[in-house]
Design a protein around this motif. Structure first.
Motif, PDB file in Angstrom:
ATOM      1  N   ALA A 156      43.154  28.503  39.039  1.00 37.27           N
ATOM      2  CA  ALA A 156      43.115  29.618  40.043  1.00 37.27           C
ATOM      3  C   ALA A 156      42.575  31.044  39.381  1.00 37.27           C
ATOM      4  O   ALA A 156      41.839  31.722  40.008  1.00 37.27           O
ATOM      5  CB  ALA A 156      44.800  29.745  40.447  1.00 37.27           C
ATOM      6  N   ALA A 157      43.073  31.116  38.265  1.00 33.13           N
ATOM      7  CA  ALA A 157      42.727  32.812  37.704  1.00 33.13           C
ATOM      8  C   ALA A 157      41.500  32.659  37.323  1.00 33.13           C
ATOM      9  O   ALA A 157      40.323  33.504  37.402  1.00 33.13           O
ATOM     10  CB  ALA A 157      43.706  33.008  36.435  1.00 33.13           C
ATOM     11  N   MET A 158      40.929  31.437  36.777  1.00 31.06           N
ATOM     12  CA  MET A 158      39.598  31.458  36.394  1.00 31.06           C
ATOM     13  C   MET A 158      38.549  31.368  37.405  1.00 31.06           C
ATOM     14  O   MET A 158      37.440  31.713  37.374  1.00 31.06           O
ATOM     15  CB  MET A 158      39.376  30.135  35.405  1.00 31.06           C
ATOM     16  CG  MET A 158      39.659  30.065  34.064  1.00 31.06           C
ATOM     17  SD  MET A 158      38.899  31.357  33.230  1.00 31.06           S
ATOM     18  CE  MET A 158      39.108  30.922  31.644  1.00 31.06           C
ATOM     19  N   THR A 159      38.774  30.808  38.770  1.00 29.78           N
ATOM     20  CA  THR A 159      38.253  30.608  39.745  1.00 29.78           C
ATOM     21  C   THR A 159      37.996  32.098  40.710  1.00 29.78           C
ATOM     22  O   THR A 159      36.997  32.208  41.255  1.00 29.78           O
ATOM     23  CB  THR A 159      38.398  29.599  40.703  1.00 29.78           C
ATOM     24  OG1 THR A 159      39.787  29.705  41.083  1.00 29.78           O
ATOM     25  CG2 THR A 159      37.839  28.160  40.163  1.00 29.78           C
ATOM     26  N   THR A 160      39.091  32.909  40.358  1.00 29.58           N
ATOM     27  CA  THR A 160      39.154  34.050  40.971  1.00 29.58           C
ATOM     28  C   THR A 160      38.492  35.137  40.182  1.00 29.58           C
ATOM     29  O   THR A 160      37.653  36.006  40.682  1.00 29.58           O
ATOM     30  CB  THR A 160      40.482  34.590  41.342  1.00 29.58           C
ATOM     31  OG1 THR A 160      41.064  33.315  42.135  1.00 29.58           O
ATOM     32  CG2 THR A 160      40.779  35.684  42.058  1.00 29.58           C
ATOM     33  N   LEU A 161      38.854  35.329  38.880  1.00 31.68           N
ATOM     34  CA  LEU A 161      38.437  36.413  38.003  1.00 31.68           C
ATOM     35  C   LEU A 161      37.258  36.126  37.335  1.00 31.68           C
ATOM     36  O   LEU A 161      37.212  36.532  36.034  1.00 31.68           O
ATOM     37  CB  LEU A 161      39.846  36.954  37.266  1.00 31.68           C
ATOM     38  CG  LEU A 161      40.863  37.334  37.960  1.00 31.68           C
ATOM     39  CD1 LEU A 161      42.208  37.361  36.961  1.00 31.68           C
ATOM     40  CD2 LEU A 161      41.001  38.518  38.762  1.00 31.68           C
ATOM     41  N   VAL A 162      36.199  35.515  38.017  1.00 30.71           N
ATOM     42  CA  VAL A 162      35.210  35.236  37.278  1.00 30.71           C
ATOM     43  C   VAL A 162      34.457  36.279  36.669  1.00 30.71           C
ATOM     44  O   VAL A 162      34.225  36.116  35.527  1.00 30.71           O
ATOM     45  CB  VAL A 162      34.202  34.421  38.412  1.00 30.71           C
ATOM     46  CG1 VAL A 162      33.076  33.954  37.633  1.00 30.71           C
ATOM     47  CG2 VAL A 162      35.011  33.218  39.029  1.00 30.71           C
TER      48      VAL A 162
END
Lengths: 474, 333
Positions: B80-86
């Motif tokens: 979730a964090a990786m796909t949001t805070l790209v």
């Protein structure tokens, strides 16, 4: 099967539409991004795995025999490895990020299944980095006999770390340690992943590859020096130590590769069929050297009867699996897989023959280091080993497609849906090109200064150097 | 404490270690960048080489430790964090790559021109990286990462808490590095250099303190869950951090350089722990708790084995490395 005549504009348009609609937007650029960053890192990683052992042997020889030439070589290699390990550390970090950024589907679903080997790899990298710091900056600061031992943890952890990473890749090839119940991952057994049955063979194959790449590449540097007429003890020793490592690995590698391939017909029949360019069942199967698959037909291959069955199946008549038995949607890109595999095997066989010839002649009292043709061949052996390494990875990774986790998760399910990944790929190409150029410029300038007699390589901004330069100007 | 919370704590120990040790390495880029011309800055840059050269790679591994434990123990929240805070992740990553590579290249540069180029890249990327890590921390702490991931590419990190987080991270790293560099210079007997760095470290400390003070009210508005935690459970840590930060300034002022290092470390460790304790029990604030995010139990147990093993096999050599670099023999050139 479709013939060339069937490829009308309609069919092409159909295929394109299918490609666009079935593939998430992020899939193709994510693949290229991963191929670039992994393909770059794996070369540097070879030095991380194999170079410490060579430095250790050289350093130990220097201390034991009180040999200043060996000590000098060990010290130079240590400095070169400082540059290589730095770019290896950062390009490895890129991969950690990319696991999540490019393959969120894989990490979100299977992160807790495949994570433990990565945790141990992190541990290994930690110890490697610590002892790298101790060793590099310990020259002249730690008692010599203790100092040389500081390489050993680096060498050991490079190997252990490689095992851990290969365990994850082996798991992707032969998934284990979990159950799927109604699409949910349950019953996760992380230790079974770390010690999965396929991991050791894959690791051993890669470990030997690392010794080949590093050994041939380093030996090649001194072969070039000898070609330019620098024939002294420094070049002879600098060539021989890495060449011994590379020789042992190059002779063992074809056998290891054969062992690794055993059972591939059951594990991943489509991959083996692509390796062998086997379109239909034949008993016995021939070995097809070269050739391409066009519209389901093999063109231009040299067929050697029986050998396909013998090499791939350890049998005189067992047929290798054929692409006919693989559903179209489960077929890997056949030509790329086949060519990559044969490139690897071809170069590997060539390198084995080369080193065998060298040592055979040496036993007969002939030193091939006197021959310019041999030195030229030795100089290209490093780049060839790198090509074989890359080809091997392309063969196994492309050959596993369309699966990211074989039989369980398709690569398209793992990819994200980011737009703009092409921009990222463009930026990555620029950064990696810059990093490559920087490393080449710096390493070459180090070698140049060493040849000119420098030992310490002070930075050009060191206070004394700056002051001296200013003094000259006045 | 439940199994998941123990693993989360182990993860957070990595965050603290990276903030303190990696942070001090990044912060030295600030002093490198502001060291002036080749002649004037020669001493500072050589000191930076000497201070972080042997340790930066080991300190960097804490980041790998954090990433690996995160994706292994809490896989869905990681995705979730990786796909949001790209974007901030990629920019931080760019900074990491450029910093590490150019630092190594500069040390072995042949000409001053090359060293200038690599040095500028090293110093700039050393400032960029902590900024973006700060925004990532701020984004998670202010509840901007949705549980299912793929949050907005821009608004997920362009807000008051993330941006202040970024600036504070840069300031904290520089302050930490300043206290270490002053102590290193003083120990090596470069008194004039130590004086020069001391003035700048003090200035960085005062500015960073002012930024933290200015950030209090916007963060209170923007991240209520975090600020409730900071004012409640984490209050002792916040106070400890403020006291240790002030003490560091005072110690630097009184030229007690060796002790100032310890209070500076305490201040940073306390403020980072304050963030962790403040957002407990959330992993992604207001979205996913630690318990909800946890992966398979067998994996969490196995991870604890790995962490325990790390304590036994990693910490002693790490301590040996730090001890070596902090002794007289290593301070000589």
């Amino acid at each position: 099967m479709r013939s060339v005549g069937d490829v009308t504009p309609d069919v092409v348009a159909d295929a394109l539409v299918q490609l666009v609609t079935t593939e998430p937007e992020g899939l193709l650029p994510a693949r290229q991004q991963m191929a670039l960053s992994l393909g770059w890192h794996i070369v540097i990683a070879c030095f991380g795995v194999a170079f410490p052992a060579m430095i250790f042997v050289m350093h130990l020889r220097g201390i034991r025999r009180d040999d200043p030439v060996a000590l000098g070589l060990a010290q130079r290699w240590a400095k070169a490895s400082a540059v290589l390990f730095a770019i290896g550390a950062v390009s490895g970090t890129v991969l950690s990020f990319e696991m999540g950024l490019l393959w969120p589907g894989l990490m979100g679903t299977y992160g807790d299944v495949l994570g433990l080997p990565f945790a141990f790899e992190g541990l290994a990298f930690f110890i490697e980095a610590i002892f790298l710091g101790i060793y590099l900056y310990g020259w002249g600061r730690i008692p010599p006999k203790r100092h040389v031992l500081m390489v050993l943890p680096m060498a050991a952890m490079g190997i252990f770390g490689a095992y851990c990473v290969l365990a994850v890749n082996a798991w992707m090839n032969v998934p284990t340690g979990f159950r799927l119940v109604d699409g949910e991952v349950t019953d996760v057994q992380p230790w079974q992943v770390l010690f999965n049955s396929h991991a050791f063979l894959q690791f051993a194959h890669m470990w030997l590859a690392a010794y080949m790449v590093t050994g041939f590449a380093v030996a090649g540097v001194y072969a070039v020096g000898m070609l330019r007429g620098r024939r002294d003890e420094h070049h002879r020793l600098g060539f021989l130590v890495p060449f011994v490592f590379a020789s042992v690995a190059a002779v063992a590698q074809p056998f290891m590769g054969h062992l690794l391939g055993a059972g591939l017909d059951e594990r991943q029949p489509a991959k083996l069929a692509a390796f062998e360019l086997a379109t239909e069942e034949e008993s016995p199967s021939p070995l097809r050297v070269g050739g391409v698959l066009v519209d389901g037909e093999v063109k231009g291959a040299i067929e050697v009867p029986f050998v396909g069955s013998i090499l791939a199946m350890n049998s005189f008549d067992d047929p290798v699996p054929s692409l006919d038995d693989v559903p179209d949607e489960d077929e890997p890109p056949v030509n790329l897989t086949h060519w990559a595999f044969q490139t690897m095997v071809g170069i590997g066989s060539l390198l084995m023959a080369g080193v065998l010839w060298f040592w055979f002649q040496r036993r007969r009292g002939r030193d091939l280091l006197e021959k310019r043709w041999f030195l030229r061949a030795a100089a290209v052996a490093g780049p060839l080993a790198v090509v074989a390494l890359e080809a091997g990875w392309v063969a196994t990774e492309v050959g596993r497609q369309p699966w990211i986790v074989y039989g369980v998760m398709r690569t398209e399910e793992a990819a994200g849906s980011h737009s703009g990944l092409w921009w990222l790929l463009g930026a990555t190409v620029v950064v990696y090109a810059g990093m490559t150029a920087g490393a080449v410029v710096v390493l070459r300038s180090m070698a140049r200064r060493w040849r000119a007699g420098a030992v310490d390589l002070p930075s050009p901004y060191a206070p004394e150097v700056v002051a001296a330069a200013e003094g000259e100007r006045r | 404490m439940s199994l998941e919370v123990v693993v989360a704590a182990a993860l957070f120990v990595g965050v603290i270690a990276y903030a303190v040790l990696g942070g001090a390495d990044f912060g030295s880029g600030f002093f490198d960048l502001t060291a002036g011309s080749a002649r004037r800055g020669a001493e500072v840059r050589t000191l930076v080489d000497h201070s972080i050269g042997p340790v930066w790679e080991a300190n960097h591994v804490w980041l790998i430790y954090v990433l690996v434990i995160w994706w292994t123990a809490f896989p869905e929240s990681f995705a979730a964090a990786m796909t949001t805070l790209v974007l901030p992740l990629l920019l931080a990553l760019l900074g990491i790559v450029l910093r590490g590579a150019s630092f190594a290249f500069r040390k072995y540069s042949e000409t001053l021109g090359q060293a200038r180029l690599f040095g500028a890249i090293f110093a700039t990327s050393s400032i960029i990286t902590p900024f973006f890590f700060g925004t990532i921390a701020g984004a998670i702490a202010s509840g901007r990462v949705p549980a299912e991931g793929r949050g907005d590419l821009w608004s997920s990190w362009l807000g008051p808490t993330p941006l202040f987080g970024g600036v504070i991270a840069v300031g904290t790293c520089a302050f930490l590095a300043g206290t270490f560099l002053v102590a290193d210079a003083a120990r090596a007997g470069h008194d004039r250099l130590a004086e020069e760095l001391r003035t700048r470290a003090l200035a960085v400390g005062v500015v960073t303190g002012a930024v933290v003070f200015a950030a209090l009210s916007p963060i209170h508005e923007d991240a209520p869950t975090l600020s409730d935690g900071l004012a409640g459970r984490a209050a002792p840590l916040v106070v400890l951090s403020a006291v240790a930060g002030a003490a560091t300034l005072w110690l630097l002022w009184r030229r007690r350089h060796q002790v100032a290092r310890l209070t500076a470390v305490a201040a940073v460790a306390a403020v980072v722990s304050g963030w962790g304790v403040g957002q407990y029990p959330w992993l992604l604030v207001d979205e996913v708790t630690i318990a909800e995010a946890a992966g398979a139990t067998a994996t969490l147990q196995a991870l604890l084995v790995a962490v325990g093993l790390a304590g036994v096999v990693v910490l002693p050599p790490l301590a040996y490395l730090f001890r070596l670099t902090q002794t007289e023999a290593w301070s000589r050139d």
